[in-house]
Write a protein that holds these residues in place. Structure first.
Motif, short mmCIF file in Angstrom:
data_model
loop_
_atom_site.label_atom_id
_atom_site.label_comp_id
_atom_site.label_asym_id
_atom_site.label_seq_id
_atom_site.Cartn_x
_atom_site.Cartn_y
_atom_site.Cartn_z
N SER A 1 38.55 55.14 42.07
CA SER A 1 39.98 54.92 41.81
C SER A 1 40.56 53.95 42.83
O SER A 1 41.44 53.15 42.51
N GLU A 2 40.03 54.00 44.07
CA GLU A 2 40.45 53.04 45.08
C GLU A 2 40.08 51.62 44.65
O GLU A 2 40.88 50.69 44.71
N LEU A 3 38.82 51.50 44.20
CA LEU A 3 38.34 50.20 43.75
C LEU A 3 39.17 49.69 42.57
O LEU A 3 39.51 48.52 42.49
N ASN A 4 39.47 50.64 41.68
CA ASN A 4 40.29 50.27 40.53
C ASN A 4 41.64 49.73 40.97
O ASN A 4 42.15 48.78 40.41
N CYS A 5 42.20 50.39 42.00
CA CYS A 5 43.48 49.96 42.54
C CYS A 5 43.37 48.55 43.08
O CYS A 5 44.19 47.68 42.77
N GLU A 6 42.30 48.35 43.88
CA GLU A 6 42.09 47.03 44.45
C GLU A 6 41.93 45.99 43.35
O GLU A 6 42.49 44.90 43.40
N LEU A 7 41.14 46.40 42.34
CA LEU A 7 40.87 45.50 41.23
C LEU A 7 42.17 45.14 40.53
O LEU A 7 42.42 43.98 40.20
N HIS A 8 42.99 46.16 40.35
CA HIS A 8 44.27 45.94 39.69
C HIS A 8 45.13 44.99 40.51
O HIS A 8 45.74 44.07 39.98
N ARG A 9 45.13 45.25 41.84
CA ARG A 9 45.92 44.42 42.72
C ARG A 9 45.43 42.97 42.65
O ARG A 9 46.21 42.04 42.51
N ASP A 10 44.08 42.83 42.72
CA ASP A 10 43.50 41.49 42.63
C ASP A 10 43.87 40.82 41.32
O ASP A 10 44.19 39.64 41.27
N LYS A 11 43.81 41.64 40.27
CA LYS A 11 44.12 41.11 38.95
C LYS A 11 45.56 40.59 38.90
O LYS A 11 45.84 39.56 38.32
#
Lengths: 119, 428, 205
Positions: free
Chosen positions: B143-153
Motif C-alpha cells: 500500500s505504501e508502494l501504491n501510494c508512491e506510485l499514485h504520487r508519481d503518477k
C-alpha cells in the motif's frame, strides 16, 4: 369461558392454543396478532384471561398490557415471552400482569398457569 | 459409547496444551505438552493455583470466561489475534524472530459443570500468526508502494507531456500536462488522430514518422513539430515506445514529448544567416563535411557544388544604398530556394556569394541547375536596381576530393565565368 | 411464498425459535452487563449473496468503523454467526466489562469476543436445542472493518441461496448495540427445513 391469545407468530399462537385446549377443551379461543387488535378484542369480548406476547409489531405487549388494565384493572393477563430478563418480569408485573411465563409453554407450565388463574 | 481408557495418551498425541482448572484457578490437570513447553512438570502444578505461576494474566477476565463457560455449558474463547492475553510460553524457533512467545489460541470448554471445572485447551498457532504478520507487513509495503506510485503518477500527469496511442495513431490517453500544453480539453483529444491534434498540414510529415514507427511496431525517437491550439509552433523531442497491454493483448504506444522549442530557436539562430534565413557558412561546412564523409560516392553516384556570385553587387550597394543591396540578397536567396530541389542544401557563403550542394547529380545535371538559377535571377526585377545578373562556378565530387579541393575548383570556375563576361555558368 | 420448500410456516417457526433463542441471549448478556436489553423482532429472509450484501448495507451504517466477529458452527444446522458492533459501542462495552476508563485495543477486542461468545453460544445452542439437534462451535475471529462492506466483491457474484436470520441487540442505557446475523446456505437449507418440518409435525399432530 373466553381466552384471548396474542402473538404475532401464527405458530406460537397455534402452539399455545394446542397446549391450552388439552387442559381446557371447552374454552372459546380468541386470537390477535398484535397489541392493537388485542385491545380492541378485549374491549368487545371481555375474555376471562389474556395470554400476551411482548415483542410484536404495531403495538407491543407492554403497551397493550397498559391499555387492557386501563379498561379493566382486574383483567387476568399472562405475559408469555421469550424475554426472560428479570427486569422485563418486574416491569410487566408492575403494570398489572398476573404473571409472566417464558416461551415456549409446555403442558406442565400451562397447568400451573391455569391453576393460578381464577377462571 | 466407547470410553477411552487412556485419555492422557490421547491428549498428549493431539499436540495441544490441556489443563483442567476450577473457578478459583486451582490446577487439576496439566498435560505433557504443557509440561514440556512451560518447563513446569505436572507434579509441580497440580493442586496449585495458576496465579502463583502466571500472575500477569487478567484473572478477572479469566474468571468471567470460566463462569460463562460453566453457565452456558458451551465453550468460550480468547481472541487469537492478540498476544499474551493468556499464559506466556516461550518459542524455540530460531530461524525467525518475529514471535518470541507462542501465539496461542485458547478455548475454555466445560469439563465437569457441577464441580465448576473447565478444560483449557491451548493451540500453538504461531506459524499461522507469523504468516499473518508477514502478510500484513507485505500488504503495508504494497500500500505504501501504491501510494508512491499514485504520487508519481500525479507528478507525471501534472508535469510530463505523455500520450498513449493505439495502433492506428489515435490518442487513447493524455496527461493533464499534455492537454494544458496544447490547450485542448480532454474530450476533444481522446480518440483523435495524433496528426489532427498536432494540427497544420505542413507538419504532417512529422507525425507520419511516428505512425511509420508504429506500423513497424518499433521504438522511435526524433524531433517533431506541432501547432498548439493558440497557433504557436513548438518543437518536441519525441520518444515512442511500444507498450504491451496485458489486459487485452493489444499493442499500444507511449509517446513522450519534451518541449525543445527554445533549443530549436537557439540552434536555428546559430546555423542561420540572419539576413537571408538560409544556412550560414558554418552550418554549410558541417553539412558539406557530412556529405563527403557519410555517403559512398563513386563515378556513377556523385554530387555537385555550385558557387554563385551576384554580378556588380558593390555597384548596387554604392548606388542605391545598403538597404537596396540587402533586398537584392534576400530576393536572390528566395528565388534560389524556390528553384532548387528539396534535398539540395543552399547557404549564404558570405557577402554576395551563395553556395549550393546538389546530392546525386552528375556534371550535366549540376550545370543544368546552375543555369536554372542564373535564369531565375535574370528574371528578377527590383524597384531601384532594376535587373541584375549572377555568375556561377560548378564542381563535381570525384574520389579523393576534400571540401577545399571541391571549393577550389568551383571557385576557379566562378573566376572563369567572371573573366568570360559574367552572367554565365562555368566549370573546369 | 415458497422458496426452496420454505413456506410461511417454516419462516414463522424459525422466527419464533430465534425469538426464544434471542430471549435467552439477551438475558445472558443482561446478566453480564447488569443491564436491561430491549428485544427486537427477528427478521428471516431467503436471499442470494447480492441480497445479503444489500441487506447488510441497509442494516449497518456505512460511516462507522465496526468490529466484526465471525464464528462458524457445525452440525445438522450449520453456518456462520456474524456479530457486528460499532467501534463506539465496542468502546462502551470494553469500558463496561473491564471497568477501566480507557480500555486498550486488546481489552476491547476481548470484550467483543466475549460478548459474541455468549451471544452465539446462547442463540445457536437454544436454536439447535429447539430443533433437537447438536452443535459444534469453532473458534471465532474478530476484525475491525471500515464501513459496511463485509462481503468481498468476488463473493457477491457467487451464487448461493442463503437464509438470513437477523436481529438487533440493544442495551440503550449503556449505549451498546450490535447486529446479529445467522447465515446458512445451500445444502444446509434443506437440512434446516427438515428439522423445522419435524417441529411442525409435532405441532400439527
Amino acid at each position: 369461558m373466553k381466552i384471548l391469545v396474542v402473538d404475532d407468530s401464527k405458530l406460537a399462537r397455534l402452539f399455545l392454543i394446542k397446549t391450552l385446549k388439552e387442559l381446557e377443551p371447552m374454552a372459546e379461543i380468541l386470537e390477535a396478532e398484535n397489541g392493537l387488535i388485542a385491545v380492541e378484542l378485549f374491549k368487545q369480548e371481555r375474555p376471562s384471561a389474556v395470554f400476551l406476547d411482548l415483542t410484536m409489531p404495531v403495538m407491543d405487549g407492554y403497551e397493550a398490557l397498559k391499555e387492557i388494565i386501563k379498561i379493566d384493572s382486574k383483567a387476568q393477563v399472562v405475559i408469555v415471552s421469550a424475554d426472560i430478563q428479570a427486569q422485563a418480569q418486574s416491569t410487566v408485573l408492575e403494570s398489572g400482569a398476573k404473571m409472566m411465563v417464558p416461551k415456549p409453554i409446555n403442558s406442565e407450565k400451562m397447568l400451573s398457569v391455569l391453576q393460578q388463574l381464577s377462571i | 459409547m466407547v470410553t477411552i481408557p487412556y485419555p492422557n495418551v490421547l491428549l498428549d498425541a493431539l499436540e495441544i496444551g490441556v489443563m483442567v482448572i476450577d473457578e478459583s484457578f486451582e490446577i487439576r490437570y496439566w498435560n505433557q505438552w504443557l509440561e514440556i513447553n512451560t518447563a513446569h512438570p505436572a507434579s509441580e502444578m497440580i493442586g496449585k493455583n495458576l496465579h502463583d505461576f502466571y500472575p500477569q494474566i487478567d484473572y478477572k477476565v479469566f474468571a468471567r470466561k470460566i463462569r460463562t463457560t460453566l453457565r452456558l455449558a458451551s465453550p468460550t474463547f480468547y481472541d487469537a489475534s492478540l498476544q499474551n492475553r493468556f499464559i506466556e510460553i516461550p518459542r524455540t524457533k530460531i530461524t525467525t524472530s518475529l514471535l518470541i512467545n507462542m501465539q496461542l489460541q485458547v478455548t475454555i470448554s466445560p469439563y465437569i459443570v457441577e464441580e465448576g471445572l473447565v478444560m483449557v485447551s491451548i493451540y500453538d498457532i504461531s506459524d499461522l500468526h507469523e504468516l499473518k504478520l508477514t502478510l500484513q507487513s507485505q500488504m503495508e509495503k504494497i500500500s505504501e508502494l501504491n501510494c508512491e506510485l499514485h504520487r508519481d503518477k500525479m507528478i507525471i500527469d501534472a508535469n510530463l507531456l505523455i500520450t498513449k496511442i493505439d495502433e492506428e495513431c489515435r490518442i487513447v490517453e493524455a496527461t493533464q500536462a499534455f492537454l494544458e500544453f496544447f490547450g485542448y480539453k480532454k474530450e476533444s483529444v481522446i480518440g483523435e488522430y495524433l496528426s489532427q491534434v498536432f494540427g497544420d498540414v505542413s507538419v504532417d510529415f512529422d507525425t507520419i514518422q511516428i505512425c511509420d514507427a508504429i506500423a513497424r511496431q518499433q521504438k522511435w525517437s526524433g524531433e517533431v513539430k506541432a501547432v498548439l491550439a493558440n497557433g504557436e509552433e513548438v518543437w518536441f523531442d519525441t520518444v515512442v515506445t511500444p507498450l504491451n497491454d496485458d489486459e487485452n493483448g493489444t499493442l499500444s504506444y507511449t509517446v513522450i514529448f519534451h518541449d525543445i522549442s527554445d533549443k530549436k530557436r537557439i540552434e536555428l539562430l546559430s546555423i542561420t544567416d540572419p539576413l537571408t534565413k538560409l544556412f550560414n557558412r558554418h552550418k554549410f561546412n558541417e553539412v558539406f563535411e557530412n556529405m563527403i564523409r557519410r555517403r559512398h560516392w563513386d563515378e556513377n553516384h556523385t554530387f555537385g557544388l555550385i558557387i554563385a556570385d551576384v554580378d556588380h553587387f558593390k555597384r548596387v550597394n554604392d548606388t542605391y544604398g545598403h538597404q537596396s543591396g540587402d533586398k537584392v540578397l534576400i530576393e536572390v536567396a528566395h528565388v534560389f530556394s524556390q528553384t532548387i530541389r528539396t534535398g539540395d542544401i543552399l547557404a549564404r557563403w558570405g557577402g554576395e556569394e551563395f553556395v549550393c550542394l546538389l546530392p546525386d547529380v552528375d556534371m550535366e545535371k549540376a550545370l543544368y541547375v546552375a543555369e536554372k538559377l542564373r535564369l531565375a535571377v535574370e528574371e528578377l526585377h527590383f524597384a531601384d536596381a532594376g535587373t541584375i545578373t549572377s555568375s556561377f562556378g560548378v564542381s563535381i565530387f570525384t574520389p579523393g576530393d576534400t571540401q577545399e579541393s571541391m571549393i577550389h575548383r568551383a571557385d576557379s570556375s566562378l573566376y572563369r565565368a567572371k573573366e568570360n563576361g559574367r552572367n554565365r555558368v562555368e566549370c573546369i | 411464498m415458497q422458496q426452496n420448500g420454505f413456506t410461511d410456516d417454516h419462516l414463522d417457526m424459525l422466527r419464533e425459535l430465534m425469538n426464544i433463542a434471542m430471549g435467552n441471549a439477551t438475558a445472558s448478556i443482561a446478566d453480564l452487563l447488569e443491564a436491561f436489553g430491549k428485544m427486537h423482532i427477528p427478521q428471516i429472509m431467503i436471499s442470494d449473496m447480492e441480497g445479503l450484501d444489500s441487506y447488510i448495507q441497509q442494516t449497518i451504517p456505512n460511516d462507522q468503523r465496526n468490529y466484526v466477529t465471525k464464528q462458524l458452527f457445525g452440525g445438522l444446522f450449520s453456518g456462520e454467526f456474524l456479530f457486528v458492533i460499532s467501534e463506539e459501542s465496542a468502546l462502551h462495552l470494553g469500558h463496561h466489562l473491564y471497568d477501566v476508563d480507557k480500555p486498550s485495543d486488546g481489552d476491547i477486542l476481548d470484550a467483543v469476543i466475549e460478548l459474541t461468545n455468549i451471544l452465539s453460544a446462547t442463540i445457536i445452542s437454544r436454536l439447535t436445542e429447539e430443533l433437537n439437534t447438536k452443535v459444534q462451535f469453532f473458534v471465532p475471529s474478530t476484525e475491525r472493518v471500515d464501513g459496511n462492506s463485509l462481503i468481498s466483491q468476488e463473493d457477491i457474484i457467487n451464487y448461493h441461496r442463503i437464509i438470513i436470520i437477523s436481529t438487533e441487540m440493544e442495551f440503550q442505557h449503556q449505549n451498546i448495540n450490535g447486529q446479529i446475523f445467522i447465515l446458512t446456505k445451500d445444502g444446509m437449507i434443506g437440512s434446516l427445513k427438515e428439522l423445522i418440518d419435524r417441529k411442525l409435525e409435532e405441532l400439527y399432530a
